[in-house]
Scaffold this motif. Structure first.
Motif, mmCIF file in Angstrom:
data_model
loop_
_atom_site.group_PDB
_atom_site.id
_atom_site.type_symbol
_atom_site.label_atom_id
_atom_site.label_comp_id
_atom_site.label_asym_id
_atom_site.label_seq_id
_atom_site.Cartn_x
_atom_site.Cartn_y
_atom_site.Cartn_z
ATOM 1 N N TYR A 62 2.793 6.145 -6.305
ATOM 2 C CA TYR A 62 2.192 5.747 -7.571
ATOM 3 C C TYR A 62 1.471 4.399 -7.466
ATOM 4 N N ASP A 63 2.135 3.382 -6.928
ATOM 5 C CA ASP A 63 1.528 2.045 -6.861
ATOM 6 C C ASP A 63 0.254 2.053 -6.019
ATOM 7 N N LEU A 64 0.292 2.731 -4.881
ATOM 8 C CA LEU A 64 -0.894 2.845 -4.038
ATOM 9 C C LEU A 64 -2.005 3.563 -4.784
ATOM 10 N N CYS A 65 -1.667 4.634 -5.460
ATOM 11 C CA CYS A 65 -2.637 5.420 -6.212
ATOM 12 C C CYS A 65 -3.318 4.565 -7.279
ATOM 13 N N VAL A 66 -2.523 3.895 -8.088
ATOM 14 C CA VAL A 66 -3.080 3.073 -9.175
ATOM 15 C C VAL A 66 -3.926 1.939 -8.606
ATOM 16 N N ALA A 67 -3.386 1.219 -7.628
ATOM 17 C CA ALA A 67 -4.119 0.089 -7.048
ATOM 18 C C ALA A 67 -5.430 0.549 -6.423
ATOM 19 N N SER A 68 -5.398 1.676 -5.728
ATOM 20 C CA SER A 68 -6.602 2.197 -5.087
ATOM 21 C C SER A 68 -7.656 2.591 -6.111
ATOM 22 N N LEU A 69 -7.228 3.329 -7.113
ATOM 23 C CA LEU A 69 -8.189 3.810 -8.113
ATOM 24 C C LEU A 69 -8.728 2.669 -8.970
ATOM 25 N N GLN A 70 -7.877 1.741 -9.319
ATOM 26 C CA GLN A 70 -8.349 0.619 -10.132
ATOM 27 C C GLN A 70 -9.238 -0.336 -9.346
ATOM 28 N N PRO B 294 3.826 -3.877 1.475
ATOM 29 C CA PRO B 294 3.609 -2.508 1.002
ATOM 30 C C PRO B 294 2.262 -1.982 1.502
ATOM 31 N N PRO B 295 2.206 -0.706 1.900
ATOM 32 C CA PRO B 295 0.970 -0.147 2.461
ATOM 33 C C PRO B 295 -0.230 -0.286 1.535
ATOM 34 N N TYR B 296 -0.015 -0.208 0.224
ATOM 35 C CA TYR B 296 -1.165 -0.292 -0.669
ATOM 36 C C TYR B 296 -1.776 -1.682 -0.659
ATOM 37 N N LEU B 297 -0.974 -2.717 -0.409
ATOM 38 C CA LEU B 297 -1.529 -4.060 -0.297
ATOM 39 C C LEU B 297 -2.322 -4.198 0.986
ATOM 40 N N LEU B 298 -1.845 -3.602 2.071
ATOM 41 C CA LEU B 298 -2.599 -3.596 3.313
ATOM 42 C C LEU B 298 -3.925 -2.889 3.098
ATOM 43 N N LEU B 299 -3.885 -1.759 2.436
ATOM 44 C CA LEU B 299 -5.101 -1.011 2.160
ATOM 45 C C LEU B 299 -6.075 -1.864 1.375
ATOM 46 N N LEU B 300 -5.595 -2.495 0.312
ATOM 47 C CA LEU B 300 -6.485 -3.285 -0.524
ATOM 48 C C LEU B 300 -7.073 -4.464 0.238
ATOM 49 N N MET C 285 -1.571 -0.904 14.361
ATOM 50 C CA MET C 285 -1.922 0.524 14.345
ATOM 51 C C MET C 285 -0.917 1.288 13.493
ATOM 52 N N ALA C 286 0.358 0.940 13.628
ATOM 53 C CA ALA C 286 1.395 1.614 12.831
ATOM 54 C C ALA C 286 1.159 1.382 11.343
ATOM 55 N N ARG C 287 0.799 0.170 10.946
ATOM 56 C CA ARG C 287 0.534 -0.114 9.527
ATOM 57 C C ARG C 287 -0.677 0.668 9.027
ATOM 58 N N ARG C 288 -1.716 0.697 9.840
ATOM 59 C CA ARG C 288 -2.923 1.426 9.449
ATOM 60 C C ARG C 288 -2.656 2.930 9.382
ATOM 61 N N GLU C 289 -1.859 3.425 10.330
ATOM 62 C CA GLU C 289 -1.489 4.841 10.306
ATOM 63 C C GLU C 289 -0.757 5.169 9.012
ATOM 64 N N GLU C 290 0.220 4.351 8.672
ATOM 65 C CA GLU C 290 0.993 4.582 7.457
ATOM 66 C C GLU C 290 0.088 4.556 6.219
ATOM 67 N N ALA C 291 -0.828 3.605 6.170
ATOM 68 C CA ALA C 291 -1.745 3.525 5.023
ATOM 69 C C ALA C 291 -2.607 4.780 4.923
#
Length: 178
Positions: free
Chosen positions: A41-49, A5-11, A156-162
Motif C-alpha cells: 500500500y505505502d509503495l503504491c500510494v507514494a508511487s502514484l502520488q 523501505p523499498p518505496y523510499l528507495l524507489l522514490l 542490486m538486492a535493494r533495486r531487485e526488491e523495489a
C-alpha cells in the motif's frame, strides 16, 4: 541500522521531472481505493502520488504509471549493473554483472510490452509481461549463487526488491481491470 523501505528507495530513484502535486478531490480516493487492493500500500500510494498525471488517471492509467516506474527502475538497474562490470577484477563477476544488466534490460522490454497491452486493453497479456519482468531480477540473483565466492551487491538486492514490489503492485492493479 534500520532497513530503508523499498518505496523510499524507489522514490529516490525517480527522475527529477516527477513531483508531488496536490491531487484533485477524486484522485486521492481512487488512489487509496486502488492501493488498498495491493500488497504494498505505502509503495503504491507514494508511487502514484509522485506522478503529476495521477490526479486525472483512471485505474488503467494508474496501472500504466506503476509500469512506467518499474521501467525506470529496470532501466536504471541495468545501467547500474553494466557500470559495475568494467571495474570488476574477477572475470566471473564481470560476466555475471553483464548478464544481470541484460536481464534487467529484458525486464524493461517486458514492461514496455505490458504498456502496449494496457493501451489496447489486453489485460491478460499485460499481466503476463509484468509477471515475466518480475522474474528477471531473480535470474540475476541466481547467477550470483552459481559463484559462491561472489557477493550479490547490496544495492542490486535493494533495486531487485523495489522492482519486484513495483511489479507486484502493477499486477494487482491490472487484476482490477480484467
Amino acid at each position: 541500522m534500520a532497513s530503508i523501505p523499498p518505496y523510499l528507495l524507489l522514490l529516490s530513484l525517480l527522475p527529477l521531472s516527477l513531483s508531488t502535486q496536490s491531487p484533485t478531490t477524486n484522485a486521492p480516493n481512487l488512489i487509496q481505493r486502488t492501493c488498498n487492493s495491493t500488497t504494498y500500500y505505502d509503495l503504491c500510494v507514494a508511487s502514484l502520488q509522485s506522478d503529476p498525471e495521477s490526479p486525472e488517471a483512471d485505474v488503467r492509467g494508474l496501472s500504466t504509471i506503476v509500469v512506467h516506474l518499474a521501467i525506470f527502475n529496470a532501466t536504471n538497474t541495468s545501467s547500474f549493473a553494466a557500470s559495475l562490470a568494467p571495474s570488476a577484477t574477477d572475470p566471473s563477476l564481470r560476466a555475471v554483472l553483464r548478464a544481470c544488466a541484460a536481464k534487467y534490460s529484458n525486464a524493461r522490454q517486458a514492461l514496455q510490452w505490458s504498456l502496449d497491452a494496457l493501451s489496447t486493453e489486453s489485460y491478460d497479456y499485460a499481466f503476463v509481461h509484468v509477471s515475466a519482468a518480475a522474474e528477471y531480477p531473480n535470474v540475476c540473483r541466481v547467477l550470483f549463487r552459481h559463484y559462491p565466492r561472489l557477493t550479490y551487491p547490496e544495492e542490486m538486492a535493494r533495486r531487485e526488491e523495489a522492482l519486484v514490489h513495483l511489479c507486484t503492485v502493477a499486477l494487482e492493479i491490472i487484476s482490477l481491470l480484467g
